[in-house]
Write a protein that holds these residues in place. Structure first.
Motif, short mmCIF file in Angstrom:
data_model
loop_
_atom_site.label_atom_id
_atom_site.label_comp_id
_atom_site.label_asym_id
_atom_site.label_seq_id
_atom_site.Cartn_x
_atom_site.Cartn_y
_atom_site.Cartn_z
N CYS A 136 35.45 69.90 99.77
CA CYS A 136 34.42 69.11 99.29
C CYS A 136 34.18 67.32 98.43
O CYS A 136 35.55 67.50 98.15
N GLN A 170 32.13 75.74 99.02
CA GLN A 170 33.36 75.65 99.88
C GLN A 170 34.75 74.21 99.13
O GLN A 170 34.46 74.59 97.86
N CYS A 187 34.72 73.74 95.63
CA CYS A 187 33.40 72.83 94.92
C CYS A 187 32.74 73.95 94.02
O CYS A 187 32.89 74.93 94.81
N CYS A 198 29.86 74.48 94.74
CA CYS A 198 28.83 75.05 96.31
C CYS A 198 29.29 75.96 96.93
O CYS A 198 28.63 77.01 98.17
N GLY A 224 28.25 64.86 99.32
CA GLY A 224 29.55 65.31 99.04
C GLY A 224 29.75 66.92 99.20
O GLY A 224 30.74 67.40 98.91
N HIS A 225 28.80 66.86 99.80
CA HIS A 225 29.25 68.96 100.38
C HIS A 225 29.57 68.93 101.55
O HIS A 225 29.89 69.13 102.31
ZN LIG Z 1 31.05 71.18 97.64
#
Ligand SMILES: [Zn+2]
Length: 304
Positions: free
Chosen positions: A180, A177, A173, A175, A162-163
């Motif tokens: 993603c 980033q 995202c 996360c 997912g990333h």
């Molecule tokens: Zn991500």
């Protein structure tokens, strides 16, 4: 007898299996939030299963637990489970000490991959050696079984596809980033890109897309492309024989499935390479059995 428990963000599903791997007791209850409540939920679920199977067999040979989050499998420590309100807790160690039986803790998507593998092998696909379980729920992640063994990786994060960024300049995202897979193809993506008070935001998105709303069309197309890209990634990277697509978002049914299949077919028609891989044939929509992560959790010990 072995026990498998799938501690989800909203509900906890538990099963007891006999020595042949047949489910002999089930339990389902809401999951409490926070460390003490989650531990209490697991204990109550266990007690319920024990009551159902009777006092004679009241000591399980092993217990496996799936949780939504990062897990240090060697120690059974839950490292980061936001949906459960747990930051770090040695769940496996605590339970093993208290109950005197081996306890294995694993990420819930990995547990679902093991459960799917066991179910398909039992259903006659005895030659099956590999599969991926692609979970499209709030987030997007995969569990991968190769040669009958769960692929964990050096830190237990194998399958966190997912990333992987897929859309240059795509949405940010959580996360850190941008672009993603999870930022375009997940419940989180739909909730942030298409805020809706409808009971099924995804169906609402598809309806608006059909009616020609350009923003809805783009978000729906990113979603379908993202899930199809995740399937293609799993087949190309791991050559798995099956990709099971499950998770809350896929439960809305045929409209999403047909769109994903059409996308995979169109990619195959443009690429002899993808055509040779026959990706669409490997895809299965929906988990093969109920409580698939709980059943998989029960088999964790012998799948590592
Ligand atoms: Zn991500």
């Amino acid at each position: 007898m072995r026990i498998g428990i799938d501690v989800g963000g909203t509900k906890t599903e538990s099963v007891a299996l006999d020595d042949r791997g047949v489910v002999v007791a089930r339990d389902e209850r809401p999951t409490g939030f926070g460390l003490a409540e989650v531990v209490a939920t697991v204990h109550v679920a266990l007690a319920s299963l024990m009551r159902q199977v009777g006092a004679r067999d009241a000591r399980p040979a092993s217990i496996g637990i799936g949780v939504p989050g990062l897990v240090d499998r060697r120690t059974g420590t839950v490292l980061h489970a936001v949906n459960l309100g747990i930051d770090e807790f040695a769940l496996g160690g605590e339970l093993a000490r208290r109950l005197g039986v081996p306890v294995t803790v694993e990420n819930d998507v990995n547990a679902a991959a093991v459960g799917s593998y066991r179910a398909l092998v039992r259903d006659g696909l005895s030659g099956l050696s590999s599969l991926a379980f692609l979970n499209v729920g709030t987030g997007l992640a995969a569990g991968i079984v190769v040669d009958g063994t769960l692929l964990s990786g050096s830190n237990g994060t194998a399958g966190e596809i997912g990333h992987i960024p897929v859309l240059t300049g795509g949405p940010r995202c959580r996360c850190g980033q941008s672009g993603c897979l999870e930022a375009v193809a997940s419940g989180y993506a739909v909730a942030t890109r298409w805020p809706s008070s409808a009971e099924h935001p995804l169906l609402d998105l598809f309806r608006a897309s059909r009616q020609g709303d350009p923003l809805a069309e783009r978000i729906a197309s990113d979603l379908v492309d993202g899930i199809a890209a995740a399937i293609r990634m799993l087949v190309v990277a791991f050559d798995v024989e099956r990709v099971i697509v499950g998770g809350g978002l896929t439960k809305v049914g045929p409209e999403l499935w047909h769109s994903i299949r059409r996308k995979l077919d169109s990619w195959a028609s443009e690429s002899p390479f993808l055509d040779a891989l026959d990706v669409p044939r490997r895809v299965v929509f929906g988990a093969p059995i109920a409580a698939v992560a709980a059943v998989g959790a029960a088999f964790l010990q012998e799948s590592s």
